[in-house]
Design a protein around this motif. Structure first.
Motif, short mmCIF file in Angstrom:
data_model
loop_
_atom_site.label_atom_id
_atom_site.label_comp_id
_atom_site.label_asym_id
_atom_site.label_seq_id
_atom_site.Cartn_x
_atom_site.Cartn_y
_atom_site.Cartn_z
N SER A 78 0.86 -1.19 0.00
CA SER A 78 0.00 0.00 0.00
C SER A 78 0.90 1.24 0.00
O SER A 78 2.07 1.16 0.35
N ILE A 79 0.33 2.37 -0.40
CA ILE A 79 1.10 3.62 -0.37
C ILE A 79 1.60 3.87 1.04
O ILE A 79 2.76 4.21 1.26
N ARG A 80 0.72 3.64 2.00
CA ARG A 80 1.06 3.86 3.40
C ARG A 80 2.28 3.03 3.83
O ARG A 80 3.24 3.56 4.39
N ASP A 81 2.26 1.73 3.54
CA ASP A 81 3.39 0.87 3.94
C ASP A 81 4.65 1.23 3.16
O ASP A 81 5.75 1.28 3.72
N GLY A 82 4.49 1.47 1.87
CA GLY A 82 5.65 1.79 1.04
C GLY A 82 6.35 3.06 1.49
O GLY A 82 7.57 3.11 1.65
N VAL A 83 5.55 4.10 1.73
CA VAL A 83 6.13 5.38 2.14
C VAL A 83 6.77 5.26 3.52
O VAL A 83 7.87 5.76 3.76
N SER A 84 6.10 4.54 4.44
CA SER A 84 6.69 4.31 5.77
C SER A 84 8.05 3.65 5.63
O SER A 84 9.04 4.08 6.24
N GLN A 85 8.11 2.60 4.82
CA GLN A 85 9.37 1.84 4.67
C GLN A 85 10.47 2.69 4.04
O GLN A 85 11.63 2.61 4.44
N MET A 86 10.10 3.50 3.07
CA MET A 86 11.13 4.34 2.42
C MET A 86 11.71 5.36 3.40
O MET A 86 12.92 5.54 3.45
N PHE A 87 10.84 6.00 4.18
CA PHE A 87 11.36 7.00 5.13
C PHE A 87 12.16 6.35 6.25
O PHE A 87 13.08 6.96 6.79
N GLN A 88 11.82 5.10 6.58
CA GLN A 88 12.58 4.42 7.62
C GLN A 88 14.01 4.11 7.20
O GLN A 88 14.84 3.77 8.02
N LEU A 89 14.28 4.25 5.90
CA LEU A 89 15.65 4.05 5.42
C LEU A 89 16.49 5.33 5.55
O LEU A 89 17.69 5.33 5.33
N LEU A 90 15.83 6.44 5.92
CA LEU A 90 16.55 7.72 6.00
C LEU A 90 16.88 8.08 7.44
O LEU A 90 16.01 8.03 8.32
N SER A 91 18.12 8.45 7.65
CA SER A 91 18.57 8.85 8.98
C SER A 91 17.89 10.17 9.40
O SER A 91 17.71 11.07 8.58
N THR A 92 17.53 10.26 10.67
CA THR A 92 16.93 11.50 11.17
C THR A 92 17.90 12.68 11.08
O THR A 92 17.51 13.83 11.08
N GLU A 93 19.19 12.36 10.98
CA GLU A 93 20.19 13.44 10.86
C GLU A 93 20.08 14.20 9.54
O GLU A 93 20.65 15.28 9.38
N LEU A 94 19.34 13.63 8.59
CA LEU A 94 19.21 14.27 7.28
C LEU A 94 18.17 15.40 7.26
O LEU A 94 18.04 16.10 6.25
N LYS A 95 17.44 15.55 8.36
CA LYS A 95 16.30 16.48 8.37
C LYS A 95 16.59 17.83 7.72
O LYS A 95 15.92 18.24 6.77
N HIS A 96 17.63 18.51 8.21
CA HIS A 96 17.87 19.87 7.70
C HIS A 96 18.40 19.87 6.28
O HIS A 96 18.09 20.77 5.49
N ASP A 97 19.16 18.82 5.93
CA ASP A 97 19.63 18.70 4.53
C ASP A 97 18.45 18.53 3.59
O ASP A 97 18.44 19.10 2.50
N ILE A 98 17.47 17.74 4.02
CA ILE A 98 16.30 17.50 3.15
C ILE A 98 15.51 18.80 2.98
O ILE A 98 15.14 19.17 1.86
N ILE A 99 15.27 19.50 4.08
CA ILE A 99 14.52 20.76 3.99
C ILE A 99 15.25 21.74 3.09
O ILE A 99 14.67 22.35 2.19
N HIS A 100 16.56 21.86 3.29
CA HIS A 100 17.37 22.78 2.50
C HIS A 100 17.32 22.40 1.01
O HIS A 100 17.12 23.25 0.14
N PHE A 101 17.46 21.11 0.76
CA PHE A 101 17.43 20.59 -0.62
C PHE A 101 16.12 20.99 -1.30
O PHE A 101 16.11 21.50 -2.43
N LEU A 102 14.98 20.77 -0.60
CA LEU A 102 13.69 21.08 -1.22
C LEU A 102 13.47 22.59 -1.38
O LEU A 102 12.87 23.04 -2.35
#
Ligand SMILES: [Mg+2]
Ligand SMILES: [Zn+2]
Length: 227
Positions: A44-68
């Motif tokens: 499902s979209i819900r499971d897929g999206v959950s699993q994809m984000f679980q592969l990303l380190s929480t340390e990436l938060k500000h890099d992701i915001i900056h990138f977008l």
């Protein structure tokens, strides 16, 4: 009459999909397998999206915001459209399958927080966890993740004219419940296929023009009020 506008975020307010952009930039190779399983409907979209984000380190938060903030492009006419909704007291809501940590910063100069309904995120652990705070109600069995038809049922007022603006499959069920649909891309194709009446759009100026005619307001009046 009360007019309520429910507007998608990814691919509608922004020109392209931000989750796809995040995964392309930051996701390890496994995200590709998960994405394919979602596309083939093995997840499902819900499971897929959950699993994809679980592969990303929480340390990436500000890099992701900056990138977008560097990369995401807001569709033409959006700011003007928000001003237009305020001027005419049209209720405007963003209903987004995206995550609060990037949706809020990208909208911060135009839309207030109370108007935004999206997924929450938990950065307390080592990897990003999604909180599905707007899940399906009893009337929906699609395991949507963020459930747009449920939100429409919850926020929609009985005698209001309800307008949906969107671009993809996740907007389809909500579009079926709306009085007026503005569609582009996949949603447009799908609405045409299912004979759901809709108005094609490319920019928010298109939508504003249509509503102006529908609301019976002349352009000149608007210009006078702005100046
Ligand atoms: Mg979208
Ligand atoms: Zn649902």
């Amino acid at each position: 009459m009360t007019i309520q506008i429910f507007c998608d975020f990814d691919g509608t307010i922004t020109e392209t999909d931000n989750i796809v952009a995040i995964m392309k930039e930051f996701g390890p190779p496994q995200t590709e397998d998960i994405k394919n399983k979602v596309l083939s409907q093995d997840l499902s979209i819900r499971d897929g999206v959950s699993q994809m984000f679980q592969l990303l380190s929480t340390e990436l938060k500000h890099d992701i915001i900056h990138f977008l903030q560097q990369k995401a492009r807001i569709r033409a006419g959006f700011k003007e459209f928000i001003a237009f909704t305020q001027r005419y007291d049209l209720e405007f809501y963003v209903i987004s399958g995206g995550m609060d940590f990037f949706v809020h910063p990208l909208l911060e100069t135009s839309v207030s927080q109370e108007q935004i309904y999206c997924n929450a995120t938990d950065f307390s652990g080592s990897h990003i966890r999604i909180d599905w705070v707007h899940a399906c109600d009893k009337a929906c069995e699609n395991d949507c993740g963020l459930c747009k038809p449920s939100l429409l049922r919850r926020l929609g007022k009985k005698n209001a004219l309800k307008i949906i603006i969107g671009d993809s499959i996740t907007d389809l069920q909500a579009a079926k419940q709306a009085d007026l649909v503005f569609a582009r891309d996949f949603l447009l194709t799908k609405c045409n296929e299912l004979e759901i009446p809709c108005i094609p759009f490319e920019t928010f100026y298109d939508i504003q023009d249509y509503l102006l005619q529908r609301l019976g307001v002349q352009h000149e009046t608007i210009l006078e009020r702005v100046e």
